[in-house]
Motif scaffolding. Structure first.
Motif, short mmCIF file in Angstrom:
data_model
loop_
_atom_site.label_atom_id
_atom_site.label_comp_id
_atom_site.label_asym_id
_atom_site.label_seq_id
_atom_site.Cartn_x
_atom_site.Cartn_y
_atom_site.Cartn_z
N HIS A 99 -19.76 13.66 -68.35
CA HIS A 99 -20.29 12.66 -67.24
C HIS A 99 -20.54 13.51 -65.86
O HIS A 99 -19.54 14.44 -65.32
N PHE A 100 -21.63 13.63 -65.43
CA PHE A 100 -21.59 14.46 -65.09
C PHE A 100 -21.23 13.90 -62.74
O PHE A 100 -22.03 13.22 -62.63
N ILE A 101 -20.40 14.62 -62.13
CA ILE A 101 -19.76 14.24 -60.98
C ILE A 101 -20.34 15.12 -59.29
O ILE A 101 -19.32 16.22 -59.65
N HIS A 102 -21.13 15.14 -58.89
CA HIS A 102 -21.83 16.18 -57.83
C HIS A 102 -20.93 15.82 -56.54
O HIS A 102 -21.69 14.44 -56.30
N LEU A 103 -20.21 16.03 -55.88
CA LEU A 103 -19.76 17.04 -54.36
C LEU A 103 -20.17 17.55 -54.08
O LEU A 103 -19.82 18.27 -54.26
N THR A 107 -20.14 21.17 -59.10
CA THR A 107 -20.10 19.42 -59.61
C THR A 107 -18.68 19.36 -60.85
O THR A 107 -18.14 20.78 -61.46
N ILE A 108 -18.10 18.74 -61.15
CA ILE A 108 -17.18 18.10 -61.90
C ILE A 108 -17.62 17.60 -63.26
O ILE A 108 -17.97 16.72 -63.01
N VAL A 109 -16.99 18.06 -64.26
CA VAL A 109 -17.77 17.19 -65.29
C VAL A 109 -16.95 16.60 -66.11
O VAL A 109 -15.80 17.82 -66.82
N LEU A 110 -16.83 15.29 -66.59
CA LEU A 110 -15.86 14.75 -67.63
C LEU A 110 -16.73 14.61 -69.06
O LEU A 110 -17.99 14.18 -69.15
N ILE A 111 -15.90 15.43 -70.28
CA ILE A 111 -16.13 15.31 -71.59
C ILE A 111 -15.61 14.92 -72.09
O ILE A 111 -14.04 14.70 -72.54
N TYR A 112 -16.16 13.15 -72.29
CA TYR A 112 -15.38 12.40 -73.42
C TYR A 112 -15.48 12.53 -74.60
O TYR A 112 -16.82 12.55 -75.20
N GLY A 148 -22.96 10.45 -57.93
CA GLY A 148 -23.36 11.88 -56.62
C GLY A 148 -24.89 12.30 -56.20
O GLY A 148 -25.36 12.29 -57.40
N LYS A 149 -24.77 12.71 -55.21
CA LYS A 149 -26.15 13.68 -55.05
C LYS A 149 -25.92 15.37 -55.06
O LYS A 149 -24.10 16.05 -54.13
N ARG A 150 -26.30 15.92 -55.45
CA ARG A 150 -26.39 18.01 -55.27
C ARG A 150 -26.97 17.90 -53.19
O ARG A 150 -27.59 17.83 -53.31
#
Length: 150
Positions: A99-103, A107-112, A148-150
């Motif tokens: 899961h990539f979250i762009h702020l 970028t924060i990456v959550l790996i499940y 999110g958007k870059r």
């Protein structure tokens, strides 16, 4: 978690790369100063607790993180005072989704991970770590979510 980062571009080779991050220091320095003040002000047998806290604050300031992305999996390391205190190896088959979250620029990456706690990765350098993780996900046909958007 990872405030300041350092870059080591010489670690890339083929499909592998290593990314680095350091723990932020501003908050820990402020806590260190406040605790040091209380350590001097306390005149009881509990003053040793302040010195124990000072050690933990210094240790927190020296925390480093390392992420190694290889063809078959990921290795995440936490180093404290230069010693590895935790290493987590995740094979591609163990990953549920990324899961990539762009702020903004971050970028924060959550790996499940199946049957385990997720990994939260951010502020790693070089900053192309999220692109490399996207390529890793595509190569292993892992589900990817983007917010999110870059």
């Amino acid at each position: 978690m990872n405030e300041t980062t350092q870059q080591r571009p010489d670690d890339k080779e083929g499909g592998q790369a290593t990314y680095y991050a350091k723990e932020g220091k501003i908050l820990w320095i402020l806590l260190f100063i406040v605790t040091l003040t209380y350590a001097y002000a306390w005149e009881s047998h509990y003053s040793y607790l302040a010195y124990v806290l000072l050690f933990f604050f210094v240790a927190a300031m020296t925390t480093h993180y390392r992420l190694h992305v290889s063809d078959d999996g990921l290795r995440y390391e936490i180093r404290l005072l230069g010693l590895m205190v935790k290493q987590r190896i995740v094979q591609a088959g163990q990953i549920e989704k990324l899961h990539f979250i762009h702020l903004g620029e971050r970028t924060i990456v959550l790996i499940y991970v199946k049957k385990a706690m997720r990994l939260r990765l951010h502020r790693f350098q070089p900053s192309d770590f999220s692109g490399h993780l996207r390529a890793f996900a595509a190569e292993h046909q892992l589900p990817v979510e983007v917010d999110g958007k870059r």
